[in-house]
Write an enzyme that holds these catalytic residues in place. Structure first.
Site, short mmCIF file in Angstrom:
data_model
loop_
_atom_site.label_atom_id
_atom_site.label_comp_id
_atom_site.label_asym_id
_atom_site.label_seq_id
_atom_site.Cartn_x
_atom_site.Cartn_y
_atom_site.Cartn_z
N ALA A 102 -3.73 -7.63 0.36
CA ALA A 102 -4.62 -6.51 0.07
C ALA A 102 -5.08 -5.96 1.41
CB ALA A 102 -5.82 -6.98 -0.75
N SER A 103 -4.79 -4.69 1.66
CA SER A 103 -5.10 -4.08 2.95
C SER A 103 -6.60 -4.03 3.19
CB SER A 103 -4.53 -2.66 3.02
OG SER A 103 -3.14 -2.67 2.81
#
Length: 412
Positions: A102-103
């Protein structure tokens, strides 16, 4: 009246928005504030995430057994590893490598801001991941205007479940994102959440003229940079910015190891000396490495500390992704003005690095914002300042991928 059950969540969201605003040097745009408040990040994370420890290894953190730490990580402005080893278990933490994540929320918002979407637009997302980015887009545009592709079936299934739980029924496909999704084209915007070494022509073909393609960038020397292309009828063109470091698109990967794939006992390298410090092209010299990576193309580097060779304290390896040429630069631990160089293969890689570094200095050490890329059906090329000043033409063939850590090996 506010439901007290949701107060910790609301406080965490407010804290995250403040952190993102600080990272962006300004407040989060209102439309994306509304989306983040409506679609909390933690609802799109798996129950197990992996957090980096002091040794640089990844250890699991489970919602069920370490709730507070898991929740705190969910609302930190940091990327979170959500899968390791393509979903296969790692016998030892040192063997765990990130394969999906997840960025960092600030990067998510930066890219959404740069994408410049408006109501009525149709967007194709390459790399669904957790589904949070697609959910934010769907909140802004409506689910029927968002299509997302994920290559990993396990990741895709979890994203589908999260999206449906929030009532955002986007068009989610499990497949190869490098091919785009022609069934719903043309798109006004295409956004990739994985980095590429060349832009798939399918993305340009499936974007309407005037549309935008936004993707993280990677080259074997450095995974860093964001590319924003404006699509015209027969080409796309745009510039880089110094943001983002994303995982490489899976079909761009390659597991290269110095002593398994490159260096052989029968190789007889040529010896020379250099005054260019190997640390000038590695470490925190991001701007130089970005420029050299564009200039040199399929060249990667790897440090080897204490290689077990008499008189050598550290060694920088340089190699091509076709495994035909390599160089090694030795530091004896005492002198910092002259270094021993070994080179083998049809390309003299350290000579090329010295020439590229000299070129970079002659052009006033250009930052990523001075570089751009032009993409046509036949070719694509990187350029400096303007498209007529070509830096390098990129091959349209399938790329080779990432190197791995070196293994000690003596040189003559």
């Amino acid at each position: 009246m506010t439901d007290p059950v949701h107060r910790p969540e609301q406080a965490a969201v407010r804290g995250l928005l403040r952190a993102v605003g600080e990272a962006l040097d300004g407040p989060v745009p209102r439309e994306w504030q509304a989306a983040i408040k409506a679609i909390p990040r933690h609802r799109f994370l798996p129950e197990r995430i992996w957090l980096e420890d002091d040794q640089g290894d990844y250890a699991p953190c489970d919602l069920s057994t370490d709730h507070d730490r898991w929740f705190e990580a969910a609302y930190a402005d940091l990327p979170l590893v959500t899968q390791v080893n393509d979903g296969h278990p790692a016998a030892d933490p040192a063997d765990a490598w990130p394969s999906s994540s997840a960025s960092a929320p600030s990067i998510v918002v930066r890219m959404l801001r740069d994408l410049d979407v408006r109501p009525g637009m149709n967007v194709l997302e390459i790399g669904t991941g957790t589904g949070w980015n697609a959910a934010l887009l769907a909140h802004r545009l409506g689910p029927k205007h968002v299509t997302s592709i994920e290559i990993d079936s396990e990741v895709s299934e979890q994203a589908w479940a999260s999206l449906n739980a929030t009532g955002l029924d986007v068009d989610l496909i499990c497949g190869d994102g490098s091919l785009g999704w022609p069934r719903r084209h043309p798109y006004d915007r295409i956004i990739s959440t994985c980095s590429v070494r060349r832009v798939p022509w399918a993305w340009i073909e499936q974007t309407r003229p005037g549309g935008i393609v936004l993707t993280p960038w990677d080259n074997p020397m450095l995974c860093w940079g964001l590319l924003r292309l404006t699509v015209q009828r027969d080409q796309a063109q745009g510039r880089f910015s110094p943001h983002s470091a994303f995982m490489l698109m899976r079909n761009h990967r390659q597991d290269l190891r110095i002593f398994r794939d490159v260096v052989r006992d029968e190789h007889i390298p040529e010896e020379s000396e250099t005054t260019l410090s190997p640390w000038e092209i590695t470490g925190d010299h991001w701007v130089a490495r970005f420029a050299l990576g564009l200039r040199l193309g399929d060249v990667w580097t790897a440090w080897e500390d204490d290689p077990g060779v008499d008189g050598v304290d550290a060694r920088l390896w340089v190699a091509t992704t076709d495994a035909r040429s390599w160089a090694a630069v030795d530091h004896d631990g005492r002198h910092n003005k002259r270094f021993t160089v070994w080179q083998y293969g049809p390309r003299r890689l350290w000579d090329e690095i010295e020439a590229a570094h000299h070129w970079w200095e002659e052009h006033d050490r250009p930052a990523p914002t001075r570089f751009g890329l032009t993409v046509t059906a036949e070719r694509q090329w990187a350029w400096l300042d303007q498209p007529t000043q070509s830096v390098r033409t990129l091959d349209h063939k399938a790329p080779r991928g990432c190197p791995s850590r070196p293994v000690p090996h003596p040189l003559p």
